[in-house]
Write a protein that holds these residues in place. Structure first.
Motif, PDB file in Angstrom:
ATOM      1  N   PHE A 225      16.424  19.021  13.410  1.00  0.00           N
ATOM      2  CA  PHE A 225      15.627  18.873  12.191  1.00  0.00           C
ATOM      3  C   PHE A 225      14.901  17.528  12.203  1.00  0.00           C
ATOM      4  O   PHE A 225      15.531  16.474  12.350  1.00  0.00           O
ATOM      5  CB  PHE A 225      16.532  18.956  10.964  1.00  0.00           C
ATOM      6  N   PRO A 226      13.568  17.517  12.045  1.00  0.00           N
ATOM      7  CA  PRO A 226      12.795  16.259  12.092  1.00  0.00           C
ATOM      8  C   PRO A 226      12.886  15.500  10.773  1.00  0.00           C
ATOM      9  O   PRO A 226      11.916  15.397  10.014  1.00  0.00           O
ATOM     10  CB  PRO A 226      11.372  16.746  12.387  1.00  0.00           C
ATOM     11  N   ALA A 227      14.041  14.944  10.500  1.00  0.00           N
ATOM     12  CA  ALA A 227      14.338  14.379   9.182  1.00  0.00           C
ATOM     13  C   ALA A 227      13.405  13.249   8.785  1.00  0.00           C
ATOM     14  O   ALA A 227      12.949  13.177   7.635  1.00  0.00           O
ATOM     15  CB  ALA A 227      15.788  13.889   9.154  1.00  0.00           C
ATOM     16  N   GLN A 228      13.109  12.339   9.735  1.00  0.00           N
ATOM     17  CA  GLN A 228      12.314  11.162   9.369  1.00  0.00           C
ATOM     18  C   GLN A 228      10.916  11.550   8.908  1.00  0.00           C
ATOM     19  O   GLN A 228      10.436  11.088   7.868  1.00  0.00           O
ATOM     20  CB  GLN A 228      12.223  10.186  10.553  1.00  0.00           C
ATOM     21  N   ARG A 229      10.261  12.409   9.668  1.00  0.00           N
ATOM     22  CA  ARG A 229       8.885  12.743   9.291  1.00  0.00           C
ATOM     23  C   ARG A 229       8.846  13.618   8.043  1.00  0.00           C
ATOM     24  O   ARG A 229       7.884  13.555   7.270  1.00  0.00           O
ATOM     25  CB  ARG A 229       8.153  13.412  10.456  1.00  0.00           C
ATOM     26  N   VAL A 230       9.884  14.421   7.815  1.00  0.00           N
ATOM     27  CA  VAL A 230       9.925  15.240   6.606  1.00  0.00           C
ATOM     28  C   VAL A 230      10.012  14.344   5.370  1.00  0.00           C
ATOM     29  O   VAL A 230       9.320  14.570   4.371  1.00  0.00           O
ATOM     30  CB  VAL A 230      11.112  16.218   6.648  1.00  0.00           C
ATOM     31  N   GLN A 231      10.849  13.320   5.436  1.00  0.00           N
ATOM     32  CA  GLN A 231      10.963  12.410   4.294  1.00  0.00           C
ATOM     33  C   GLN A 231       9.643  11.698   4.014  1.00  0.00           C
ATOM     34  O   GLN A 231       9.224  11.577   2.859  1.00  0.00           O
ATOM     35  CB  GLN A 231      12.058  11.377   4.570  1.00  0.00           C
ATOM     36  N   VAL A 232       8.987  11.230   5.073  1.00  0.00           N
ATOM     37  CA  VAL A 232       7.697  10.558   4.901  1.00  0.00           C
ATOM     38  C   VAL A 232       6.675  11.527   4.314  1.00  0.00           C
ATOM     39  O   VAL A 232       5.939  11.189   3.375  1.00  0.00           O
ATOM     40  CB  VAL A 232       7.196   9.988   6.244  1.00  0.00           C
ATOM     41  N   ALA A 233       6.632  12.747   4.857  1.00  0.00           N
ATOM     42  CA  ALA A 233       5.661  13.738   4.383  1.00  0.00           C
ATOM     43  C   ALA A 233       5.906  14.103   2.922  1.00  0.00           C
ATOM     44  O   ALA A 233       4.957  14.239   2.137  1.00  0.00           O
ATOM     45  CB  ALA A 233       5.726  14.988   5.260  1.00  0.00           C
ATOM     46  N   MET A 234       7.163  14.256   2.540  1.00  0.00           N
ATOM     47  CA  MET A 234       7.472  14.618   1.156  1.00  0.00           C
ATOM     48  C   MET A 234       7.141  13.492   0.186  1.00  0.00           C
ATOM     49  O   MET A 234       6.637  13.736  -0.912  1.00  0.00           O
ATOM     50  CB  MET A 234       8.948  14.999   1.035  1.00  0.00           C
ATOM     51  N   TRP A 235       7.408  12.254   0.589  1.00  0.00           N
ATOM     52  CA  TRP A 235       7.189  11.130  -0.326  1.00  0.00           C
ATOM     53  C   TRP A 235       5.705  10.863  -0.548  1.00  0.00           C
ATOM     54  O   TRP A 235       5.328  10.171  -1.500  1.00  0.00           O
ATOM     55  CB  TRP A 235       7.891   9.880   0.180  1.00  0.00           C
TER      56      TRP A 235
END
Length: 317
Positions: A149-159
């Motif tokens: 799961f690409p957690a880091q980029r998902v958090q950046v994209a969501m924020w």
């Protein structure tokens, strides 16, 4: 009612001393992450409504402000207790539920209880920190289940959706001459830096978008176009209707991008020409060998049949 919800009900009614823990799917964790960023965005909407009410002092603006206050409460309740519509799981562990009750709920209550716009703005930073930490926790839980799961980029994209709404709030405050434009420009810079990181890697994002992910590149470009329009109306000080319309278009593209960023990358197999040559060459040899074997078998069969006929009748060839 879902089993986790029933477990909470038993806990509240004293039938259980602890909240039972439940395993969530990756999709369910994603729903919690989405609602977390939604709550962060609602805090910005609340501040905008507060600013309009303080400035105009009309019944309509007061009703809008109260509606935004109610939305904050509703979002918090969904996060804590789950929801059927929109679908959202309950907190899957007692530890997370306690965190919601002891950390998130007080931060939201402090913002809702602000008696002035200045007080509300001063309390927003604490809530943002709480929501970012919660988003990180959910992402970590997904990684335990799905290491790809690409957690880091998902958090950046969501924020990014929270940053967009923050920029809108700051543009509104600047329009009302309550602040300058430096805060808005700073938030815009944060948004644009994150966009570059999402595409090319850097900062918390470990790597660039793969060339094979054309879907992701296309949606990233769509966000860029929506952002350019949104940024333009903010800088120009356009009407609130124009700002709101541009914001909604941007948020729709950001939601679509976040969903795509959550899909793990799968690198394509090597497709260099020599690989094709080797693969097709091997396949060709196998086909030729099979054909050759078939011909040899057929010829052997014909020889056997001819020999059999000659044995039965020597005059036949």
């Amino acid at each position: 009612m879902t089993e986790p919800s029933l477990a909470l009900e038993r806990f509240y009614e004293g039938q259980s001393e602890t909240c039972e823990e439940f395993a969530l799917s990756v999709d369910e964790w994603m729903l919690l992450m989405t609602e977390t960023t939604r709550l962060g965005g609602l805090a910005q909407s609340f501040a905008r409504a507060f600013a309009r009410w303080e400035r105009m002092q009309t019944t309509a603006e007061q009703e809008s402000f109260e509606a935004q206050r109610g939305e904050l409460t509703s979002s918090l309740e969904r996060l804590m207790l789950g929801s059927d519509q929109p679908p959202l799981p309950v907190q899957p562990s007692q530890e997370l539920f306690r965190r919601m009750a002891e950390v998130v709920q007080p931060a939201v209550a402090a913002l809702r209880g602000a008696t002035s716009l200045a007080e509300a703005i001063s309390r927003m930073g604490a809530l943002e920190d709480v929501m970012k930490a919660l988003l990180q926790t959910y992402a970590d839980e997904v990684l335990k289940q799905e290491p790809s799961f690409p957690a880091q980029r998902v958090q950046v994209a969501m924020w990014q959706s929270v940053l967009a709404q923050t920029a809108y709030k700051e543009a509104l405050l600047a329009t009302y001459k309550l602040t300058g434009t430096s805060d808005m420009q700073s938030t815009m810079n944060q948004f644009e830096t994150a966009q570059i990181q999402l595409k090319d890697g850097g900062g918390p994002v470990p790597r660039a978008i793969m060339l094979e992910r054309r879907d992701l590149l296309t949606q990233w470009e769509a966000v860029q176009l929506s952002w350019a329009r949104f940024k333009g109306v903010l800088i120009q000080g356009s009407s609130q209707l124009d700002m709101e319309a541009a914001l909604q278009d941007l948020l729709a593209d950001l939601d679509a991008a976040a969903a795509l960023f959550a899909i793990p990358d799968v690198r394509a197999t090597d497709t260099a020409p020599w690989v094709f040559a080797a693969a097709y060459g091997t396949t060709g040899c196998l086909v030729l060998a099979c054909c050759g074997a078939g011909i040899m078998i057929a010829r052997a069969k014909l020889r056997n049949e001819r020999a059999s006929r000659q044995a039965q009748d020597p005059t036949k060839v």
